[in-house]
Design a protein around this motif. Structure first.
Motif, PDB file in Angstrom:
ATOM      1  N   MET A   1       6.714  12.297  25.757  1.00 34.07           N
ATOM      2  CA  MET A   1       7.780  13.160  26.189  1.00 34.07           C
ATOM      3  C   MET A   1       9.103  12.408  26.044  1.00 34.07           C
ATOM      4  SD  MET A   1       8.563  14.784  29.947  1.00 34.07           S
ATOM      5  CE  MET A   1       7.214  15.909  29.983  1.00 34.07           C
ATOM      6  N   GLN A   2      10.102  13.096  25.609  1.00 37.35           N
ATOM      7  CA  GLN A   2      11.420  12.490  25.437  1.00 37.35           C
ATOM      8  C   GLN A   2      12.460  13.406  26.059  1.00 37.35           C
ATOM      9  OE1 GLN A   2      12.304  11.440  21.417  1.00 37.35           O
ATOM     10  NE2 GLN A   2      14.467  11.132  21.829  1.00 37.35           N
ATOM     11  N   TRP A   3      13.412  12.803  26.780  1.00 36.53           N
ATOM     12  CA  TRP A   3      14.487  13.561  27.404  1.00 36.53           C
ATOM     13  C   TRP A   3      15.824  13.043  26.924  1.00 36.53           C
ATOM     14  CZ3 TRP A   3      12.550  12.642  33.041  1.00 36.53           C
ATOM     15  CH2 TRP A   3      11.459  13.471  33.291  1.00 36.53           C
ATOM     16  N   GLU A   4      16.761  13.921  26.854  1.00 40.77           N
ATOM     17  CA  GLU A   4      18.145  13.523  26.633  1.00 40.77           C
ATOM     18  C   GLU A   4      18.753  13.342  28.015  1.00 40.77           C
ATOM     19  OE1 GLU A   4      19.727  12.933  23.771  1.00 40.77           O
ATOM     20  OE2 GLU A   4      17.950  13.405  22.593  1.00 40.77           O
ATOM     21  N   VAL A   5      18.740  12.105  28.512  1.00 42.71           N
ATOM     22  CA  VAL A   5      19.159  11.888  29.896  1.00 42.71           C
ATOM     23  C   VAL A   5      20.644  12.180  30.124  1.00 42.71           C
ATOM     24  CG1 VAL A   5      17.326  10.284  30.476  1.00 42.71           C
ATOM     25  CG2 VAL A   5      19.467   9.402  29.550  1.00 42.71           C
ATOM     26  N   GLU A   6      21.442  12.087  29.071  1.00 40.99           N
ATOM     27  CA  GLU A   6      22.859  12.395  29.226  1.00 40.99           C
ATOM     28  C   GLU A   6      23.072  13.867  29.565  1.00 40.99           C
ATOM     29  OE1 GLU A   6      21.713  11.087  26.240  1.00 40.99           O
ATOM     30  OE2 GLU A   6      22.231   8.995  26.589  1.00 40.99           O
ATOM     31  N   ALA A   7      22.111  14.707  29.204  1.00 41.24           N
ATOM     32  CA  ALA A   7      22.227  16.139  29.446  1.00 41.24           C
ATOM     33  C   ALA A   7      21.789  16.523  30.857  1.00 41.24           C
ATOM     34  CB  ALA A   7      21.402  16.915  28.427  1.00 41.24           C
ATOM     35  N   LEU A   8      21.140  15.604  31.562  1.00 41.51           N
ATOM     36  CA  LEU A   8      20.668  15.910  32.906  1.00 41.51           C
ATOM     37  C   LEU A   8      21.771  15.710  33.937  1.00 41.51           C
ATOM     38  CD1 LEU A   8      17.175  14.179  32.953  1.00 41.51           C
ATOM     39  CD2 LEU A   8      17.636  16.629  32.869  1.00 41.51           C
ATOM     40  N   ASP A   9      21.745  16.544  34.945  1.00 43.04           N
ATOM     41  CA  ASP A   9      22.626  16.370  36.089  1.00 43.04           C
ATOM     42  C   ASP A   9      22.240  15.051  36.765  1.00 43.04           C
ATOM     43  OD1 ASP A   9      24.501  17.516  38.184  1.00 43.04           O
ATOM     44  OD2 ASP A   9      22.668  17.213  39.381  1.00 43.04           O
ATOM     45  N   PRO A  10      23.203  14.244  37.194  1.00 41.05           N
ATOM     46  CA  PRO A  10      22.864  12.955  37.813  1.00 41.05           C
ATOM     47  C   PRO A  10      21.916  13.088  39.009  1.00 41.05           C
ATOM     48  CG  PRO A  10      25.198  13.030  37.304  1.00 41.05           C
ATOM     49  CD  PRO A  10      24.651  14.403  37.029  1.00 41.05           C
ATOM     50  N   ASP A  11      22.076  14.128  39.815  1.00 39.35           N
ATOM     51  CA  ASP A  11      21.173  14.317  40.955  1.00 39.35           C
ATOM     52  C   ASP A  11      19.744  14.597  40.490  1.00 39.35           C
ATOM     53  OD1 ASP A  11      23.215  13.910  42.802  1.00 39.35           O
ATOM     54  OD2 ASP A  11      23.690  16.048  42.946  1.00 39.35           O
ATOM     55  N   GLU A  12      19.613  15.367  39.430  1.00 40.95           N
ATOM     56  CA  GLU A  12      18.289  15.666  38.886  1.00 40.95           C
ATOM     57  C   GLU A  12      17.656  14.415  38.283  1.00 40.95           C
ATOM     58  OE1 GLU A  12      14.880  17.890  37.653  1.00 40.95           O
ATOM     59  OE2 GLU A  12      16.339  18.028  39.261  1.00 40.95           O
ATOM     60  N   LEU A  13      18.443  13.621  37.589  1.00 41.52           N
ATOM     61  CA  LEU A  13      17.946  12.374  37.018  1.00 41.52           C
ATOM     62  C   LEU A  13      17.463  11.442  38.133  1.00 41.52           C
ATOM     63  CD1 LEU A  13      17.454  10.512  34.622  1.00 41.52           C
ATOM     64  CD2 LEU A  13      19.855   9.811  34.783  1.00 41.52           C
ATOM     65  N   GLN A  14      18.244  11.324  39.187  1.00 44.24           N
ATOM     66  CA  GLN A  14      17.848  10.480  40.318  1.00 44.24           C
ATOM     67  C   GLN A  14      16.543  10.995  40.932  1.00 44.24           C
ATOM     68  OE1 GLN A  14      20.562  10.337  43.648  1.00 44.24           O
ATOM     69  NE2 GLN A  14      19.636   8.482  44.443  1.00 44.24           N
ATOM     70  N   ARG A  15      16.426  12.299  41.112  1.00 46.16           N
ATOM     71  CA  ARG A  15      15.209  12.881  41.677  1.00 46.16           C
ATOM     72  C   ARG A  15      13.997  12.561  40.808  1.00 46.16           C
ATOM     73  NH1 ARG A  15      11.734  16.537  41.097  1.00 46.16           N
ATOM     74  NH2 ARG A  15      12.635  17.487  39.250  1.00 46.16           N
ATOM     75  N   LEU A  16      14.142  12.690  39.495  1.00 42.00           N
ATOM     76  CA  LEU A  16      13.036  12.410  38.576  1.00 42.00           C
ATOM     77  C   LEU A  16      12.616  10.940  38.620  1.00 42.00           C
ATOM     78  CD1 LEU A  16      14.210  14.520  35.511  1.00 42.00           C
ATOM     79  CD2 LEU A  16      12.210  14.984  36.953  1.00 42.00           C
ATOM     80  N   VAL A  17      13.590  10.052  38.634  1.00 43.77           N
ATOM     81  CA  VAL A  17      13.284   8.617  38.657  1.00 43.77           C
ATOM     82  C   VAL A  17      12.607   8.247  39.976  1.00 43.77           C
ATOM     83  CG1 VAL A  17      14.294   6.299  38.700  1.00 43.77           C
ATOM     84  CG2 VAL A  17      15.077   7.971  37.015  1.00 43.77           C
ATOM     85  N   LEU A  18      13.165   8.720  41.090  1.00 36.41           N
ATOM     86  CA  LEU A  18      12.566   8.398  42.386  1.00 36.41           C
ATOM     87  C   LEU A  18      11.150   8.957  42.510  1.00 36.41           C
ATOM     88  CD1 LEU A  18      15.634   8.853  44.766  1.00 36.41           C
ATOM     89  CD2 LEU A  18      14.608   6.714  43.955  1.00 36.41           C
ATOM     90  N   ALA A  19      10.923  10.147  42.005  1.00 34.22           N
ATOM     91  CA  ALA A  19       9.580  10.732  42.042  1.00 34.22           C
ATOM     92  C   ALA A  19       8.609   9.926  41.179  1.00 34.22           C
ATOM     93  CB  ALA A  19       9.631  12.186  41.575  1.00 34.22           C
ATOM     94  N   ALA A  20       9.089   9.386  40.069  1.00 32.98           N
ATOM     95  CA  ALA A  20       8.222   8.623  39.179  1.00 32.98           C
ATOM     96  C   ALA A  20       7.822   7.271  39.764  1.00 32.98           C
ATOM     97  CB  ALA A  20       8.909   8.425  37.824  1.00 32.98           C
ATOM     98  N   VAL A  21       8.720   6.621  40.501  1.00 34.14           N
ATOM     99  CA  VAL A  21       8.424   5.290  41.029  1.00 34.14           C
ATOM    100  C   VAL A  21       7.845   5.322  42.444  1.00 34.14           C
ATOM    101  CG1 VAL A  21      10.170   4.190  39.579  1.00 34.14           C
ATOM    102  CG2 VAL A  21      10.756   4.848  41.912  1.00 34.14           C
ATOM    103  N   ASP A  22       7.969   6.448  43.131  1.00 31.44           N
ATOM    104  CA  ASP A  22       7.534   6.531  44.530  1.00 31.44           C
ATOM    105  C   ASP A  22       6.094   6.067  44.756  1.00 31.44           C
ATOM    106  OD1 ASP A  22       8.174   7.395  47.324  1.00 31.44           O
ATOM    107  OD2 ASP A  22       6.470   8.726  46.914  1.00 31.44           O
ATOM    108  N   PRO A  23       5.142   6.425  43.913  1.00 32.57           N
ATOM    109  CA  PRO A  23       3.756   5.987  44.168  1.00 32.57           C
ATOM    110  C   PRO A  23       3.578   4.468  44.105  1.00 32.57           C
ATOM    111  CG  PRO A  23       3.796   7.749  42.526  1.00 32.57           C
ATOM    112  CD  PRO A  23       5.211   7.331  42.765  1.00 32.57           C
TER     113      PRO A  23
END
Length: 59
Positions: A1-23
């Motif tokens: 999977m590939q994302w264009e992170v520049e296109a993401l809202d900063p809050d959404e990017l933060q949510r995705l990163v935190l959800a990925a590392v939380d476990p």
């Protein structure tokens, strides 16, 4: 999977990163590290607070 992170809202990017590392976060180790950092921060603030008074006593 590939994302264009520049296109993401900063809050959404933060949510995705935190959800990925939380476990993988060890909450006990994190709490200990935060406590150590706070202790170091207080020690540095104490040193900085005395910085200006060090030369006053040697006159």
């Amino acid at each position: 999977m590939q994302w264009e992170v520049e296109a993401l809202d900063p809050d959404e990017l933060q949510r995705l990163v935190l959800a990925a590392v939380d476990p993988y976060i060890d909450r006990d180790v994190l709490a200990q590290q935060i406590a150590r950092e706070e202790q170091q921060r207080r020690a540095l603030e104490d040193i900085v607070g005395r910085w200006g008074t060090a030369g006053e006593n040697s006159s």
